[in-house]
Design a protein around this motif. Structure first.
Motif, PDB file in Angstrom:
ATOM      1  N   GLY A  16      35.356 -36.898  -3.550  1.00  0.00           N
ATOM      2  CA  GLY A  16      36.654 -36.244  -3.515  1.00  0.00           C
ATOM      3  C   GLY A  16      37.772 -37.243  -3.335  1.00  0.00           C
ATOM      4  O   GLY A  16      38.830 -37.152  -3.967  1.00  0.00           O
ATOM      5  N   ALA A  17      37.539 -38.229  -2.489  1.00  0.00           N
ATOM      6  CA  ALA A  17      38.571 -39.221  -2.201  1.00  0.00           C
ATOM      7  C   ALA A  17      38.736 -40.235  -3.322  1.00  0.00           C
ATOM      8  O   ALA A  17      39.856 -40.582  -3.691  1.00  0.00           O
ATOM      9  CB  ALA A  17      38.242 -39.936  -0.885  1.00  0.00           C
ATOM     10  N   ILE A  18      37.624 -40.718  -3.887  1.00  0.00           N
ATOM     11  CA  ILE A  18      37.725 -41.812  -4.863  1.00  0.00           C
ATOM     12  C   ILE A  18      37.917 -41.320  -6.294  1.00  0.00           C
ATOM     13  O   ILE A  18      38.144 -42.130  -7.193  1.00  0.00           O
ATOM     14  CB  ILE A  18      36.484 -42.728  -4.801  1.00  0.00           C
ATOM     15  N   SER A  19      37.860 -39.995  -6.507  1.00  0.00           N
ATOM     16  CA  SER A  19      38.007 -39.452  -7.865  1.00  0.00           C
ATOM     17  C   SER A  19      39.388 -38.852  -8.081  1.00  0.00           C
ATOM     18  O   SER A  19      39.567 -38.025  -8.978  1.00  0.00           O
ATOM     19  CB  SER A  19      36.933 -38.399  -8.134  1.00  0.00           C
ATOM     20  N   PHE A  20      40.345 -39.237  -7.250  1.00  0.00           N
ATOM     21  CA  PHE A  20      41.718 -38.749  -7.362  1.00  0.00           C
ATOM     22  C   PHE A  20      41.807 -37.242  -7.132  1.00  0.00           C
ATOM     23  O   PHE A  20      42.708 -36.580  -7.632  1.00  0.00           O
ATOM     24  CB  PHE A  20      42.323 -39.116  -8.722  1.00  0.00           C
ATOM     25  N   GLY A  21      40.843 -36.696  -6.371  1.00  0.00           N
ATOM     26  CA  GLY A  21      40.851 -35.286  -6.015  1.00  0.00           C
ATOM     27  C   GLY A  21      39.871 -34.436  -6.789  1.00  0.00           C
ATOM     28  O   GLY A  21      39.613 -33.287  -6.417  1.00  0.00           O
ATOM     29  N   GLU A  22      39.276 -34.970  -7.866  1.00  0.00           N
ATOM     30  CA  GLU A  22      38.388 -34.174  -8.702  1.00  0.00           C
ATOM     31  C   GLU A  22      37.105 -33.763  -7.981  1.00  0.00           C
ATOM     32  O   GLU A  22      36.456 -32.781  -8.366  1.00  0.00           O
ATOM     33  CB  GLU A  22      38.032 -34.952  -9.971  1.00  0.00           C
ATOM     34  N   GLY A  23      36.737 -34.480  -6.929  1.00  0.00           N
ATOM     35  CA  GLY A  23      35.501 -34.179  -6.210  1.00  0.00           C
ATOM     36  C   GLY A  23      35.605 -33.012  -5.248  1.00  0.00           C
ATOM     37  O   GLY A  23      34.594 -32.604  -4.674  1.00  0.00           O
ATOM     38  N   TRP A  24      36.812 -32.463  -5.042  1.00  0.00           N
ATOM     39  CA  TRP A  24      36.952 -31.249  -4.218  1.00  0.00           C
ATOM     40  C   TRP A  24      36.712 -30.049  -5.143  1.00  0.00           C
ATOM     41  O   TRP A  24      37.590 -29.236  -5.393  1.00  0.00           O
ATOM     42  CB  TRP A  24      38.335 -31.193  -3.575  1.00  0.00           C
ATOM     43  N   HIS A  25      35.497 -29.963  -5.641  1.00  0.00           N
ATOM     44  CA  HIS A  25      35.227 -29.093  -6.780  1.00  0.00           C
ATOM     45  C   HIS A  25      34.995 -27.637  -6.406  1.00  0.00           C
ATOM     46  O   HIS A  25      35.246 -26.738  -7.210  1.00  0.00           O
ATOM     47  CB  HIS A  25      34.038 -29.635  -7.576  1.00  0.00           C
ATOM     48  N   ASN A  26      34.500 -27.381  -5.208  1.00  0.00           N
ATOM     49  CA  ASN A  26      34.367 -25.987  -4.784  1.00  0.00           C
ATOM     50  C   ASN A  26      35.745 -25.341  -4.667  1.00  0.00           C
ATOM     51  O   ASN A  26      35.932 -24.188  -5.079  1.00  0.00           O
ATOM     52  CB  ASN A  26      33.630 -25.908  -3.444  1.00  0.00           C
ATOM     53  N   ASN A  27      36.709 -26.083  -4.157  1.00  0.00           N
ATOM     54  CA  ASN A  27      38.081 -25.569  -4.092  1.00  0.00           C
ATOM     55  C   ASN A  27      38.595 -25.245  -5.493  1.00  0.00           C
ATOM     56  O   ASN A  27      39.252 -24.223  -5.706  1.00  0.00           O
ATOM     57  CB  ASN A  27      39.017 -26.600  -3.446  1.00  0.00           C
ATOM     58  N   HIS A  28      38.309 -26.138  -6.433  1.00  0.00           N
ATOM     59  CA  HIS A  28      38.783 -25.953  -7.802  1.00  0.00           C
ATOM     60  C   HIS A  28      38.090 -24.774  -8.481  1.00  0.00           C
ATOM     61  O   HIS A  28      38.731 -23.993  -9.193  1.00  0.00           O
ATOM     62  CB  HIS A  28      38.551 -27.239  -8.599  1.00  0.00           C
ATOM     63  N   HIS A  29      36.790 -24.618  -8.267  1.00  0.00           N
ATOM     64  CA  HIS A  29      36.080 -23.487  -8.852  1.00  0.00           C
ATOM     65  C   HIS A  29      36.641 -22.167  -8.328  1.00  0.00           C
ATOM     66  O   HIS A  29      36.759 -21.201  -9.081  1.00  0.00           O
ATOM     67  CB  HIS A  29      34.587 -23.566  -8.511  1.00  0.00           C
ATOM     68  N   ALA A  30      36.959 -22.131  -7.038  1.00  0.00           N
ATOM     69  CA  ALA A  30      37.438 -20.898  -6.424  1.00  0.00           C
ATOM     70  C   ALA A  30      38.854 -20.545  -6.847  1.00  0.00           C
ATOM     71  O   ALA A  30      39.202 -19.369  -6.959  1.00  0.00           O
ATOM     72  CB  ALA A  30      37.365 -21.008  -4.900  1.00  0.00           C
ATOM     73  N   CYS A  31      39.670 -21.561  -7.093  1.00  0.00           N
ATOM     74  CA  CYS A  31      41.071 -21.319  -7.457  1.00  0.00           C
ATOM     75  C   CYS A  31      41.476 -22.264  -8.585  1.00  0.00           C
ATOM     76  O   CYS A  31      42.223 -23.230  -8.366  1.00  0.00           O
ATOM     77  CB  CYS A  31      41.972 -21.515  -6.239  1.00  0.00           C
ATOM     78  N   PRO A  32      41.005 -22.031  -9.805  1.00  0.00           N
ATOM     79  CA  PRO A  32      41.277 -22.943 -10.919  1.00  0.00           C
ATOM     80  C   PRO A  32      42.745 -22.995 -11.317  1.00  0.00           C
ATOM     81  O   PRO A  32      43.159 -23.921 -12.013  1.00  0.00           O
ATOM     82  CB  PRO A  32      40.417 -22.380 -12.054  1.00  0.00           C
ATOM     83  N   GLY A  33      43.551 -22.033 -10.876  1.00  0.00           N
ATOM     84  CA  GLY A  33      44.969 -22.045 -11.204  1.00  0.00           C
ATOM     85  C   GLY A  33      45.813 -22.894 -10.278  1.00  0.00           C
ATOM     86  O   GLY A  33      47.035 -22.994 -10.464  1.00  0.00           O
ATOM     87  N   SER A  34      45.169 -23.525  -9.288  1.00  0.00           N
ATOM     88  CA  SER A  34      45.887 -24.370  -8.341  1.00  0.00           C
ATOM     89  C   SER A  34      45.884 -25.821  -8.802  1.00  0.00           C
ATOM     90  O   SER A  34      44.835 -26.364  -9.159  1.00  0.00           O
ATOM     91  CB  SER A  34      45.241 -24.278  -6.955  1.00  0.00           C
ATOM     92  N   ALA A  35      47.049 -26.452  -8.760  1.00  0.00           N
ATOM     93  CA  ALA A  35      47.156 -27.873  -9.108  1.00  0.00           C
ATOM     94  C   ALA A  35      46.706 -28.767  -7.970  1.00  0.00           C
ATOM     95  O   ALA A  35      46.511 -29.963  -8.156  1.00  0.00           O
ATOM     96  CB  ALA A  35      48.600 -28.205  -9.483  1.00  0.00           C
ATOM     97  N   ARG A  36      46.553 -28.185  -6.807  1.00  0.00           N
ATOM     98  CA  ARG A  36      46.109 -28.955  -5.635  1.00  0.00           C
ATOM     99  C   ARG A  36      44.636 -28.681  -5.401  1.00  0.00           C
ATOM    100  O   ARG A  36      44.237 -27.561  -5.104  1.00  0.00           O
ATOM    101  CB  ARG A  36      46.933 -28.564  -4.401  1.00  0.00           C
ATOM    102  N   PHE A  37      43.814 -29.735  -5.531  1.00  0.00           N
ATOM    103  CA  PHE A  37      42.376 -29.577  -5.369  1.00  0.00           C
ATOM    104  C   PHE A  37      41.942 -29.749  -3.906  1.00  0.00           C
ATOM    105  O   PHE A  37      41.022 -29.084  -3.464  1.00  0.00           O
ATOM    106  CB  PHE A  37      41.626 -30.583  -6.244  1.00  0.00           C
ATOM    107  N   GLY A  38      42.543 -30.660  -3.178  1.00  0.00           N
ATOM    108  CA  GLY A  38      42.221 -30.857  -1.772  1.00  0.00           C
ATOM    109  C   GLY A  38      43.058 -29.933  -0.912  1.00  0.00           C
ATOM    110  O   GLY A  38      44.283 -30.044  -0.895  1.00  0.00           O
ATOM    111  N   VAL A  39      42.411 -29.014  -0.185  1.00  0.00           N
ATOM    112  CA  VAL A  39      43.160 -28.013   0.584  1.00  0.00           C
ATOM    113  C   VAL A  39      43.084 -28.240   2.087  1.00  0.00           C
ATOM    114  O   VAL A  39      43.936 -27.741   2.824  1.00  0.00           O
ATOM    115  CB  VAL A  39      42.678 -26.587   0.232  1.00  0.00           C
ATOM    116  N   ARG A  40      42.084 -28.961   2.559  1.00  0.00           N
ATOM    117  CA  ARG A  40      41.972 -29.254   3.987  1.00  0.00           C
ATOM    118  C   ARG A  40      42.734 -30.546   4.295  1.00  0.00           C
ATOM    119  O   ARG A  40      42.929 -31.393   3.411  1.00  0.00           O
ATOM    120  CB  ARG A  40      40.511 -29.415   4.389  1.00  0.00           C
ATOM    121  N   PRO A  41      43.164 -30.740   5.542  1.00  0.00           N
ATOM    122  CA  PRO A  41      43.939 -31.935   5.886  1.00  0.00           C
ATOM    123  C   PRO A  41      43.230 -33.246   5.541  1.00  0.00           C
ATOM    124  O   PRO A  41      43.881 -34.240   5.207  1.00  0.00           O
ATOM    125  CB  PRO A  41      44.156 -31.798   7.401  1.00  0.00           C
TER     126      PRO A  41
END
Length: 292
Positions: A229-254
């Motif tokens: 998640g950290a080294i892929s520019f956010g692409e590794g926060w994939h469960n967040n993305h699957h759940a909300c694909p319309g969000s431009a923000r992939f990392g949701v936790r602090p």
């Protein structure tokens, strides 16, 4: 070609040829590419092409339309995405659309289930294509919704993404010599392709990562990976993305560092993009709910 009830997995020689074309010079001349100036230039190009172009421009912007942008901004971001060297933009748009279609179905083919090992995933994703069963609908109308200018740019880059690397190779050779061309093109593209496959596998493998959301009815819910998640520019926060694909923000936790999101905020600040959606404004996928 491996044939089964859920379609066929076919070797794609053109994918292998491109991978080998990038890998061999990287191995043969890696010492000449291991110069500080070449490494710095290659890293900067990776940020521009993979982060700004592929993640922010193509994935979040064109594929999921999580924000709005003008045609010139979109064209620049698509060119940067093509320069990442992973694949043509139209191919990536179609693959993404088809994968999302299948992963939300109970009869998802094994190609998209990520129940296989890492080595098989390396072969399938970097060297093969999945041919869906004949009875399956083809959700590959990836250009739907794009205006005429966008369609022209995407189609042009689908033909030009490989020779486009010369626009980097020639200046790099003139500035740094052979090592510069190898480091700024061959090694950079090789690493981008391998990392794209690794992030995809670790972001789906059921034995890795954690979830912030459950998605009822989906075979693949995605996983959040602290490392990728950290080294892929956010692409590794994939469960967040699957759940909300319309969000431009992939990392949701602090602690979920999303460099792509920071880039997008900068683009919005200078007025290049607008109407940016986040997990607070975009709707969750049907069946998705927070786990905590």
């Amino acid at each position: 070609m491996t044939t089964c009830s859920d379609g066929a997995i076919r070797w794609a020689p053109q994918k292998t040829a491109w991978f080998v074309l990038m890998l061999l010079p990287s191995l043969l001349w890696f010492r000449s590419a291991l110069r500080v100036d070449v490494v710095i230039a290659s890293v900067a190009l990776t940020v521009l092409t993979v982060c700004v172009g592929h993640s922010v421009g193509l994935h979040r912007g064109v594929i999921h339309r999580t924000y709005r942008m003008g045609p010139r901004t979109r064209a620049v971001l698509l060119v940067l995405a093509a320069l990442a060297g992973i694949a043509g933009p139209l191919t990536l748009m179609r693959v993404h659309r088809i994968r999302d279609y299948w992963q939300n179905r109970a009869d998802c083919p094994r190609f998209y289930r990520y129940e296989h090992g890492l080595l098989r995933d390396f072969w399938w994703n970097l060297h093969c294509l999945h041919v869906p069963p004949a009875h399956a609908p083809d959700p590959s109308d990836a250009l739907a919704g794009l205006d005429r200018g966008g369609v022209v740019v995407v189609n042009a880059l689908e033909w030009l993404w490989r020779p486009l690397q010369l626009t980097v190779a020639v200046p790099a050779y003139l500035a740094f010599g052979l090592g510069g061309a190898v480091g700024c093109v061959c090694a950079r593209v090789t690493i981008a392709m391998i990392m794209h496959e690794l992030v995809g596998w670790f972001a789906h493998a059921h034995s890795s990562g954690y979830r912030n959301y459950s998605i009822a009815g989906a075979v693949e819910e995605g996983r959040n990976s602290l490392l990728f998640g950290a080294i892929s520019f956010g692409e590794g926060w994939h469960n967040n993305h699957h759940a909300c694909p319309g969000s431009a923000r992939f990392g949701v936790r602090p602690w979920e560092l999303d460099i792509g999101w920071l880039v997008l905020r900068a683009l919005a600040f200078v007025g290049l993009v607008h109407d940016v959606q986040t997990h607070r404004t975009a709707a969750l996928k049907e069946g998705a709910r927070p786990l905590a």
